[in-house]
Design a protein around this motif. Sequence first.
Motif, PDB file in Angstrom:
ATOM      1  N   VAL A 155       0.840  -1.201   0.000  1.00 23.15           N
ATOM      2  CA  VAL A 155       0.000   0.000   0.000  1.00 23.15           C
ATOM      3  C   VAL A 155       0.870   1.244   0.000  1.00 23.15           C
ATOM      4  CG1 VAL A 155      -1.639   1.322   1.355  1.00 23.15           C
ATOM      5  CG2 VAL A 155      -1.967  -1.128   1.094  1.00 23.15           C
ATOM      6  N   ASN A 156       1.915   1.251   0.799  1.00 20.01           N
ATOM      7  CA  ASN A 156       2.781   2.417   0.865  1.00 20.01           C
ATOM      8  C   ASN A 156       3.499   2.657  -0.454  1.00 20.01           C
ATOM      9  OD1 ASN A 156       2.163   2.952   3.521  1.00 20.01           O
ATOM     10  ND2 ASN A 156       3.800   1.685   4.346  1.00 20.01           N
ATOM     11  N   ALA A 157       3.926   1.567  -1.095  1.00 22.32           N
ATOM     12  CA  ALA A 157       4.650   1.730  -2.361  1.00 22.32           C
ATOM     13  C   ALA A 157       3.747   2.310  -3.427  1.00 22.32           C
ATOM     14  CB  ALA A 157       5.206   0.382  -2.817  1.00 22.32           C
ATOM     15  N   VAL A 158       2.492   1.888  -3.438  1.00 22.73           N
ATOM     16  CA  VAL A 158       1.566   2.392  -4.442  1.00 22.73           C
ATOM     17  C   VAL A 158       1.264   3.863  -4.222  1.00 22.73           C
ATOM     18  CG1 VAL A 158      -0.765   2.196  -5.324  1.00 22.73           C
ATOM     19  CG2 VAL A 158       0.549   0.150  -4.865  1.00 22.73           C
ATOM     20  N   GLN A 159       1.162   4.263  -2.985  1.00 22.95           N
ATOM     21  CA  GLN A 159       0.803   5.632  -2.684  1.00 22.95           C
ATOM     22  C   GLN A 159       1.959   6.601  -2.883  1.00 22.95           C
ATOM     23  OE1 GLN A 159      -0.585   4.992   1.353  1.00 22.95           O
ATOM     24  NE2 GLN A 159      -2.686   5.308   0.713  1.00 22.95           N
ATOM     25  N   ARG A 160       3.173   6.065  -2.930  1.00 26.42           N
ATOM     26  CA  ARG A 160       4.326   6.938  -3.027  1.00 26.42           C
ATOM     27  C   ARG A 160       4.341   7.670  -4.357  1.00 26.42           C
ATOM     28  NH1 ARG A 160       9.232   3.414  -2.698  1.00 26.42           N
ATOM     29  NH2 ARG A 160       8.853   3.270  -4.919  1.00 26.42           N
ATOM     30  N   GLY A 161       4.526   8.957  -4.318  1.00 23.55           N
ATOM     31  CA  GLY A 161       4.513   9.747  -5.543  1.00 23.55           C
ATOM     32  C   GLY A 161       5.813   9.707  -6.293  1.00 23.55           C
ATOM     33  N   ASP A 162       6.927   9.535  -5.595  1.00 24.98           N
ATOM     34  CA  ASP A 162       8.223   9.527  -6.264  1.00 24.98           C
ATOM     35  C   ASP A 162       8.557   8.109  -6.677  1.00 24.98           C
ATOM     36  OD1 ASP A 162      10.467   9.110  -3.490  1.00 24.98           O
ATOM     37  OD2 ASP A 162       8.279   8.931  -3.545  1.00 24.98           O
ATOM     38  N   THR A 163       8.742   7.885  -7.952  1.00 30.42           N
ATOM     39  CA  THR A 163       9.024   6.559  -8.470  1.00 30.42           C
ATOM     40  C   THR A 163      10.516   6.397  -8.639  1.00 30.42           C
ATOM     41  OG1 THR A 163       6.944   6.569  -9.669  1.00 30.42           O
ATOM     42  CG2 THR A 163       8.579   4.943 -10.361  1.00 30.42           C
ATOM     43  N   ALA A 164      11.028   5.245  -8.236  1.00 32.27           N
ATOM     44  CA  ALA A 164      12.455   4.997  -8.372  1.00 32.27           C
ATOM     45  C   ALA A 164      12.855   5.017  -9.837  1.00 32.27           C
ATOM     46  CB  ALA A 164      12.798   3.635  -7.756  1.00 32.27           C
ATOM     47  N   GLN A 165      14.104   5.382 -10.080  1.00 30.47           N
ATOM     48  CA  GLN A 165      14.596   5.449 -11.450  1.00 30.47           C
ATOM     49  C   GLN A 165      14.514   4.082 -12.107  1.00 30.47           C
ATOM     50  OE1 GLN A 165      18.560   6.936 -11.765  1.00 30.47           O
ATOM     51  NE2 GLN A 165      18.602   6.831 -13.970  1.00 30.47           N
ATOM     52  N   ARG A 166      14.038   4.034 -13.340  1.00 27.83           N
ATOM     53  CA  ARG A 166      13.896   2.762 -14.039  1.00 27.83           C
ATOM     54  C   ARG A 166      15.263   2.217 -14.440  1.00 27.83           C
ATOM     55  NH1 ARG A 166       8.815   2.193 -12.369  1.00 27.83           N
ATOM     56  NH2 ARG A 166       7.401   3.689 -13.267  1.00 27.83           N
ATOM     57  N   PRO A 167      15.464   0.897 -14.322  1.00 26.42           N
ATOM     58  CA  PRO A 167      16.739   0.331 -14.743  1.00 26.42           C
ATOM     59  C   PRO A 167      16.845   0.313 -16.252  1.00 26.42           C
ATOM     60  CG  PRO A 167      15.213  -1.409 -14.145  1.00 26.42           C
ATOM     61  CD  PRO A 167      14.531  -0.101 -13.805  1.00 26.42           C
ATOM     62  N   VAL A 183      -4.340   1.775  -5.751  1.00 27.16           N
ATOM     63  CA  VAL A 183      -3.545   1.446  -6.932  1.00 27.16           C
ATOM     64  C   VAL A 183      -3.612   2.566  -7.962  1.00 27.16           C
ATOM     65  CG1 VAL A 183      -3.382  -0.116  -8.911  1.00 27.16           C
ATOM     66  CG2 VAL A 183      -3.720  -1.040  -6.610  1.00 27.16           C
ATOM     67  N   ARG A 184      -4.795   3.044  -8.240  1.00 26.99           N
ATOM     68  CA  ARG A 184      -4.940   4.081  -9.264  1.00 26.99           C
ATOM     69  C   ARG A 184      -4.273   5.384  -8.832  1.00 26.99           C
ATOM     70  NH1 ARG A 184     -11.165   3.160 -11.486  1.00 26.99           N
ATOM     71  NH2 ARG A 184     -11.081   0.868 -11.457  1.00 26.99           N
ATOM     72  N   HIS A 185      -4.417   5.722  -7.550  1.00 23.24           N
ATOM     73  CA  HIS A 185      -3.744   6.922  -7.053  1.00 23.24           C
ATOM     74  C   HIS A 185      -2.232   6.762  -7.151  1.00 23.24           C
ATOM     75  CE1 HIS A 185      -2.922  10.480  -4.659  1.00 23.24           C
ATOM     76  NE2 HIS A 185      -2.117   9.736  -3.911  1.00 23.24           N
ATOM     77  N   GLY A 186      -1.746   5.586  -6.786  1.00 19.46           N
ATOM     78  CA  GLY A 186      -0.313   5.344  -6.825  1.00 19.46           C
ATOM     79  C   GLY A 186       0.271   5.348  -8.218  1.00 19.46           C
ATOM     80  N   THR A 208      -0.727   7.423 -10.645  1.00 16.11           N
ATOM     81  CA  THR A 208      -1.050   8.705 -11.276  1.00 16.11           C
ATOM     82  C   THR A 208       0.096   9.227 -12.127  1.00 16.11           C
ATOM     83  OG1 THR A 208      -2.578   9.317  -9.500  1.00 16.11           O
ATOM     84  CG2 THR A 208      -1.696  11.104 -10.851  1.00 16.11           C
ATOM     85  N   SER A 209       1.305   9.199 -11.564  1.00 17.48           N
ATOM     86  CA  SER A 209       2.451   9.718 -12.316  1.00 17.48           C
ATOM     87  C   SER A 209       2.758   8.874 -13.538  1.00 17.48           C
ATOM     88  CB  SER A 209       3.685   9.808 -11.409  1.00 17.48           C
ATOM     89  OG  SER A 209       4.051   8.526 -10.932  1.00 17.48           O
ATOM     90  N   ASP A 210       2.558   7.554 -13.442  1.00 13.72           N
ATOM     91  CA  ASP A 210       2.796   6.668 -14.583  1.00 13.72           C
ATOM     92  C   ASP A 210       1.785   6.929 -15.698  1.00 13.72           C
ATOM     93  OD1 ASP A 210       4.987   4.920 -13.540  1.00 13.72           O
ATOM     94  OD2 ASP A 210       3.480   4.434 -12.040  1.00 13.72           O
ATOM     95  N   VAL A 211       0.526   7.139 -15.307  1.00 12.51           N
ATOM     96  CA  VAL A 211      -0.513   7.424 -16.299  1.00 12.51           C
ATOM     97  C   VAL A 211      -0.237   8.756 -16.977  1.00 12.51           C
ATOM     98  CG1 VAL A 211      -2.971   7.977 -16.559  1.00 12.51           C
ATOM     99  CG2 VAL A 211      -2.269   6.040 -15.140  1.00 12.51           C
ATOM    100  N   ARG A 212       0.176   9.734 -16.191  1.00 16.59           N
ATOM    101  CA  ARG A 212       0.497  11.046 -16.762  1.00 16.59           C
ATOM    102  C   ARG A 212       1.708  10.958 -17.692  1.00 16.59           C
ATOM    103  NH1 ARG A 212       1.534  13.518 -12.314  1.00 16.59           N
ATOM    104  NH2 ARG A 212      -0.639  14.103 -11.902  1.00 16.59           N
ATOM    105  N   LYS A 213       2.728  10.233 -17.249  1.00 15.77           N
ATOM    106  CA  LYS A 213       3.936  10.085 -18.052  1.00 15.77           C
ATOM    107  C   LYS A 213       3.637   9.414 -19.389  1.00 15.77           C
ATOM    108  CE  LYS A 213       8.536   7.938 -17.954  1.00 15.77           C
ATOM    109  NZ  LYS A 213       9.467   7.097 -17.128  1.00 15.77           N
TER     110      LYS A 213
END
Length: 243
Positions: free
Chosen positions: A17-29, A126-129, A131-136
């Motif tokens: 749950v915490n990972a999904v809610q986090r707004g900052d996404t780790a850099q992709r490998p 899940v959808r909130h978490g 958000t940045s991926d959908v926007r990107k």
Amino acid sequence: MKRLPLLLGLLFLGFSVNAVQRGDTAQRPDVRVTTGARTSQAKPAWQFTDDERIALRTNAALAGERVAEHRQSHAMTKTHTSSADRQQLADAFEGKSHPELFLPHEVFRNFVGLAFEGDARMREVVRHGMTSDVRKAGFPPDFWERLEAITAVHIADVRTERDLLTSRSKLSGAARERVAQSLELKHDDVCLSRAEALAAARNAFGRERFDHFLYEAVAINMFHVSDRLPTPEQLRTWEGGCR
């Protein structure tokens, strides 16, 4: 259609749950071609063809290297030994290092499972978490509403299959056998409606864009373990909707 045997290894999204809610996404490998434990410069995971993925997944020598890589990784991190680690594995890999190994239907299945099959709270998280991926990805503002309509038939099939599984566990004899037969048919419905929903989503949002999203936002959080390798025919059948 006769139900094909499923792999022992299940696919999961590694979200908490915490990972999904986090707004900052780790850099992709950097994504590279998998040659077992070894990698070489290559194209992004979402640009692999189904044939390329299947060839990598069904190569016993490469799978053996991936199992060795998996065991070494767990040993180095002193991860608690699980039952999957203690048994004889035919393949083991994670999306963080080998996202290209997952077939599109596998990634889509996990994504839909979290975003549409759970309870209302989990769907919201899940959808909130994401958000940045959908926007990107450049999806439209009504992305979730449109995708929910696209997957509605598939979700209904999944829930019916789940209800049948629940009822089977409470029955015996002829009644249990009748439910088992219904499950065989419903499994094919689930497989087909998933393939149709994936095709419709690709058509609605653009195939490359949608696949890019699946592999960057979803596949990297998945893992797979199995005590046997699938055949190329099995993987093609599942990807094609069990037709």
